[in-house]
Enzyme design. Structure first.
Site, PDB file in Angstrom:
ATOM      1  N   ASP A 374       0.823  -1.205   0.000  1.00 48.66           N
ATOM      2  CA  ASP A 374       0.000   0.000   0.000  1.00 48.66           C
ATOM      3  C   ASP A 374       0.868   1.270   0.000  1.00 48.66           C
ATOM      4  O   ASP A 374       2.056   1.216   0.311  1.00 48.66           O
ATOM      5  CB  ASP A 374      -0.896  -0.046   1.247  1.00 48.66           C
ATOM      6  CG  ASP A 374      -2.192   0.732   1.063  1.00 48.66           C
ATOM      7  OD1 ASP A 374      -2.322   1.457   0.068  1.00 48.66           O
ATOM      8  OD2 ASP A 374      -3.073   0.608   1.931  1.00 48.66           O
ATOM      9  N   ASP A 436     -10.834   4.182  -1.537  1.00 47.50           N
ATOM     10  CA  ASP A 436     -11.328   3.263  -0.521  1.00 47.50           C
ATOM     11  C   ASP A 436     -12.845   3.222  -0.459  1.00 47.50           C
ATOM     12  O   ASP A 436     -13.505   4.256  -0.531  1.00 47.50           O
ATOM     13  CB  ASP A 436     -10.833   3.693   0.871  1.00 47.50           C
ATOM     14  CG  ASP A 436      -9.399   3.281   1.118  1.00 47.50           C
ATOM     15  OD1 ASP A 436      -8.683   3.016   0.130  1.00 47.50           O
ATOM     16  OD2 ASP A 436      -9.000   3.217   2.288  1.00 47.50           O
TER      17      ASP A 436
HETATM   18  C1  9PG Z   1      -5.037   0.889   5.875  1.00 44.72           C
HETATM   19  C2  9PG Z   1      -5.816   1.318   4.652  1.00 44.72           C
HETATM   20  C3  9PG Z   1      -6.482   0.138   3.926  1.00 44.72           C
HETATM   21  C4  9PG Z   1      -7.111   0.621   2.641  1.00 44.72           C
HETATM   22  C5  9PG Z   1      -6.058   1.299   1.794  1.00 44.72           C
HETATM   23  C6  9PG Z   1      -5.449   2.462   2.554  1.00 44.72           C
HETATM   24  O1  9PG Z   1      -5.053   9.436   2.093  1.00 44.72           O
HETATM   25  N1  9PG Z   1      -5.160   8.806   3.124  1.00 44.72           N
HETATM   26  O2  9PG Z   1      -4.970   9.336   4.220  1.00 44.72           O
HETATM   27  C7  9PG Z   1      -5.494   7.430   3.059  1.00 44.72           C
HETATM   28  C8  9PG Z   1      -5.465   6.651   4.203  1.00 44.72           C
HETATM   29  C9  9PG Z   1      -5.784   5.297   4.125  1.00 44.72           C
HETATM   30  C10 9PG Z   1      -6.118   4.752   2.907  1.00 44.72           C
HETATM   31  C11 9PG Z   1      -6.148   5.531   1.777  1.00 44.72           C
HETATM   32  C12 9PG Z   1      -5.825   6.868   1.841  1.00 44.72           C
HETATM   33  O3  9PG Z   1      -6.449   3.417   2.818  1.00 44.72           O
HETATM   34  O4  9PG Z   1      -6.570   1.740   0.583  1.00 44.72           O
HETATM   35  O5  9PG Z   1      -7.683  -0.465   1.927  1.00 44.72           O
HETATM   36  O6  9PG Z   1      -5.534  -0.864   3.646  1.00 44.72           O
HETATM   37  O7  9PG Z   1      -4.895   1.994   3.791  1.00 44.72           O
HETATM   38  O8  9PG Z   1      -4.473   1.967   6.521  1.00 44.72           O
END
Ligand code: 9PG
Length: 603
Positions: A374, A436
Site C-alpha cells: 500500500d 477506498d
Molecule cells: C489501511 C488502509 C487500507 C485501505 C487502503 C489504505 O489518504 N489517506 O490518508 C489514506 C489513508 C488510508 C487509505 C487511503 C488513503 O487506505 O486503501 O484499503 O488498507 O490503507 O491503513
C-alpha cells in the site's frame, strides 16, 4: 488527431523539475515530424521520433539526445511536451494511482480547491501534483470526446517516465515528466512510447489498454481470490482472535485468502514489531494457522513508507526522500491512526532495495504469500534521492516494486494499492483501481481539511471500479476494493449493498469481503456463492460502451453490467439473459444491474 508541436524544457537544477507551465510556451518548440528535430533552449537538444501505425492509431517512440560537440554541457531534462490538435468538450480526468480521482469532466472543471491542499495530498491526485487544481489531467492517458467524435492520447508503458495529458480550453498537451535527469554530451534517453488515435472512446479505451499491457509485459493470469480482509470491519482495532474467528468461517465456506490489514504493527515501516495485541509472535502463528487450513495468508504493508517515529526512520534517516532543505518529505499525514507523518523511502538507494528484498523474503518465510502493498506512490514522490539526476521518479518506483517482487518471489500474489498504475504493470498480479470503500455510501458533506478528496465511501470505490474496468486482465486483475455484505454495523442499506455487489461481480469478480463473518446468515452466504458462480462469465477483459455516459455499461462476451452512481439517466433495457444481481433504484439515484448471457448466446 496529430501532434502539432514539440518542446523539451530543461531544468535549472539537475535532479529537480521546475514548475510546470500551463501556457504553451512557443520558445524552444518547433513543428513536429518524424525523424530528428532540434528542440530545447537554442536548439541544444535533439528529439528523434519514429511513427508507426498500431491498430487504430499511431505509436510514437521518442529519444532525446544531447548532441554534444564543442562547448556543450550536460543538460537537466524537465519534461517533453507534445501539443495535440484535439479540441474536446469533455475529457476523462484520470489520476496516476489507485485512489486518485477518475471521471468525466468539462475543461473548466479543475476543482480549484485542490490548489490549497498540502503537497502530499496533491501528490495522491496526480503524477505532477503541482497541476492539481490548475488543469484537468489524464495521467498516463486521456480519453476525449466532442460532438465530432472521440480520441485518446496515452502512453503505452510507464517504466521510463511518469506522464500526463492535460486539457485546458487553450489546448491539449501530452507531457513526459523527466524529473531533472541529466544528459551529458553525446548521451541519449528513450521515453515511454505514446499512442494517439481517433474514434469511439469506448473502443479506443480497450485498445489502448491492450497495447499498453502487451508493451509492458503485464501479468494477467493470476486467479481471482475469494477472500476476507480485516480492514473495513475492524480497522485499526483488529485483534488476533477476530482473525481466528473469521478464519473458521472462511475455511467452512471455501475461501482461499485471509488477509490481515493495517493495525498489527507497532509503527509504519516496522513490520516485524507487533502492537501489544499481536505480541510476541501472533503474526507468525496466524500465518501458520491460516496456511494449515489450505488458505493463502495475506498481509498488508506499506513498503515505501517509514513513520516519522518508527524504528526504521530513526535507524536510517539517510534512507528517506528529502526536500530542498534536506528534511524528509511528508508522504502521508494521518494523525488518527498513524501518529502523524510518514516519510518516503528512497528506492534509488541500494541499501533500501536490499532492505525491501529482505523484508519480503522474510514475510514469505513466515508464510505470507499474498501481499497488499500500500501507499506505493511514496516511492515516486518528488524529492531528492540518492540517484537524483540519473533516474526519473518512475524508475525509482519501478526499482522499489521490483525489489519487493524479488524478495517475495514469483509465486507470491502481489496486490498494488495506492500505487501509480503504469510502473506496476508486469510486477503486480492485481491492482486496486479505486479509492477506498467504506460501510457508508458517500463521504458526507464535511471534508476534513487537508485530507484527500476521494475519502472512503462505497460510491467512490464504485466510480473507479467502473471507469477502470477495461484494465482487468489486460494489465492485471482489477481489485474493486472490498465487498461488505453484513446487514449490521453498516450504514449501507440492502439496495446499496446489492448495487456494490453487482458492480464487483460485473467488473471481474475479485471478491474480498470485509465483514465480521459471524454476522452472516444464510442469505449473505447464498449471495457469496452466487457471485462465485458468475465468475466464469465476468472474469474476462472488459469493455465500456461509452465512458462518458451517465449509465455505464461494462461487458464481457458473456455478461452485461449497467450502473449509475449519480443522476437519474434512464436505465437501458435489460439484455436477454438471467439477471444475477440488481440493486439501487433504477428510477433515480445510484443503481446497478448485472445480467449474465445464456450460455447459448455466449460469444
Ligand atoms: C489501511 C488502509 C487500507 C485501505 C487502503 C489504505 O489518504 N489517506 O490518508 C489514506 C489513508 C488510508 C487509505 C487511503 C488513503 O487506505 O486503501 O484499503 O488498507 O490503507 O491503513
Amino acid at each position: 488527431m496529430e501532434v502539432t508541436e514539440i518542446a523539451v524544457d530543461v531544468s535549472p537544477t539537475p535532479g529537480r523539475s521546475s514548475r510546470p507551465e500551463l501556457r504553451w510556451d512557443p520558445g524552444g518548440a518547433t513543428g513536429f515530424a518524424e525523424g530528428t528535430l532540434r528542440v530545447g533552449p537554442a536548439g541544444s537538444l535533439e528529439v528523434h521520433s519514429e511513427l508507426v501505425d498500431l491498430g487504430s492509431g499511431i505509436r510514437i517512440s521518442m529519444t532525446i539526445r544531447n548532441p554534444g560537440g564543442p562547448g556543450t554541457s550536460p543538460v537537466a531534462l524537465d519534461r517533453l511536451r507534445l501539443r495535440l490538435d484535439a479540441a474536446p468538450t469533455r475529457v476523462m480526468e484520470h489520476g496516476w494511482q489507485s485512489w486518485s480521482p477518475v471521471g468525466p469532466r468539462r475543461l473548466r472543471e479543475t476543482h480549484p480547491r485542490r490548489l490549497v491542499a498540502p503537497a502530499w495530498v496533491r501528490s495522491t491526485y496526480h503524477a505532477e501534483g503541482r497541476l492539481a487544481g490548475h488543469a484537468v489531467c489524464g495521467d498516463q492517458f486521456m480519453l476525449m470526446t466532442s460532438a465530432s467524435g472521440g480520441s485518446v492520447a496515452g502512453f503505452l508503458d510507464g517504466r521510463r517516465n511518469l506522464s500526463t495529458v492535460l486539457a485546458t480550453p487553450a489546448g491539449v498537451v501530452a507531457i513526459a515528466l523527466l524529473d531533472g535527469v541529466v544528459l551529458g554530451p553525446g548521451e541519449e534517453r528513450a521515453l515511454d512510447p505514446m499512442w494517439i488515435a481517433t474514434g469511439d472512446p469506448g473502443k479506443l479505451y480497450s485498445e489502448l489498454v491492450d497495447h499498453w499491457g502487451s508493451q509492458s509485459g503485464a501479468r494477467t493470469a493470476a486467479p481471482s481470490p475469494l477472500g476476507w480482509c480485516s480492514w473495513y470491519h475492524y480497522f485499526m482495532k483488529i485483534r488476533p482472535d477476530d482473525v481466528r474467528r473469521d478464519l473458521g468461517y472462511a475455511h467452512g465456506h471455501g475461501f482461499d485468502l485471509v488477509q490481515i490489514d493495517d493495525g498489527y504493527a507497532a509503527d509504519v515501516g516496522d513490520w516485524f514489531d507487533p502492537r501489544p495485541a499481536f505480541a510476541p509472535s501472533q503474526m507468525e502463528d496466524l500465518a501458520a494457522e491460516i496456511t494449515a487450513k489450505g488458505i493463502r495468508a495475506g498481509i498488508w504493508t506499506a513498503p515505501f513508507l517509514a513513520g516519522a517515529h518508527s524504528r526504521l526512520a530513526r535507524a536510517h534517516p539517510e534512507w528517506l526522500v528529502a526536500d530542498d532543505h534536506r528534511r524528509p518529505v511528508t508522504a502521508i499525514w494521518n494523525p488518527v491512526t498513524w501518529r502523524g507523518t510518514s516519510h518516503a523511502l528512497d528506492t534509488t538507494n541500494p541499501a533500501v532495495l536490499d532492505h525491501l528484498r529482505e523484508t519480503f523474503s522474510r514475510l514469505v518465510g513466515e508464510g505470507w504469500t499474498y501481499h497488499k502493498i500500500d501507499f506505493c506512490y511514496a516511492a515516486a514522490m518528488p524529492g531528492i534521492r540518492h540517484a537524483s539526476g540519473k533516474v526519473t521518479r518512475a524508475e525509482a518506483l519501478r526499482s522499489g516494486l521490483e525489489a519487493v517482487r524479488e524478495g517475495a518471489g514469483d509465486d507470491a500474489f502481489i496486490l498494488g494499492c495506492g500505487c501509480p498504475l503504469a510502473q506496476a504493470v508486469g510486477v503486480v498480479d492485481a491492482m486496486r483501481v479505486s479509492a477506498d470503500t467504506a460501510p457508508k455510501w458517500s463521504p458526507g458533506v464535511m471534508q476534513v481539511p487537508g485530507y484527500p478528496e476521494p475519502s472512503p465511501a462505497a460510491r467512490n470505490a464504485m466510480v473507479g471500479t467502473l471507469l477502470r474496468a477495461p484494465m482487468h486482465r489486460r494489465l492485471w486483475v482489477n481489485d474493486p476494493d472490498c465487498l461488505m455484505l453484513r446487514n449490521a454495523r453498516t450504514r449501507l442499506g440492502a439496495d446499496r449493498r446489492a448495487a456494490a455487489k453487482a458492480v464487483i461481480a460485473g467488473t471481474g469478480g475479485f471478491t474480498v469481503v470485509s465483514d465480521d463473518l459471524s454476522l452472516y446468515g444464510p442469505e449473505e452466504w447464498d449471495q457469496l456463492s452466487e457471485l462465485r458462480e458468475a465468475l466464469g462469465q465476468t472474469d474476462h477483459p472488459l469493455d465500456i460502451a461509452d465512458p462518458f455516459a451517465e449509465v455505464l455499461e461494462v461487458s464481457s462476451p458473456s455478461s452485461h453490467l449497467a450502473a449509475r452512481w449519480a443522476g437519474s439517466a434512464p436505465a437501458p433495457q435489460a439484455e436477454d439473459g438471467s439477471i444475477l444481481v440488481s440493486g439501487g433504484d433504477p428510477a433515480r439515484g445510484p443503481w446497478a444491474r448485472l445480467s449474465l448471457r445464456q450460455p447459448s448466446s455466449r460469444a
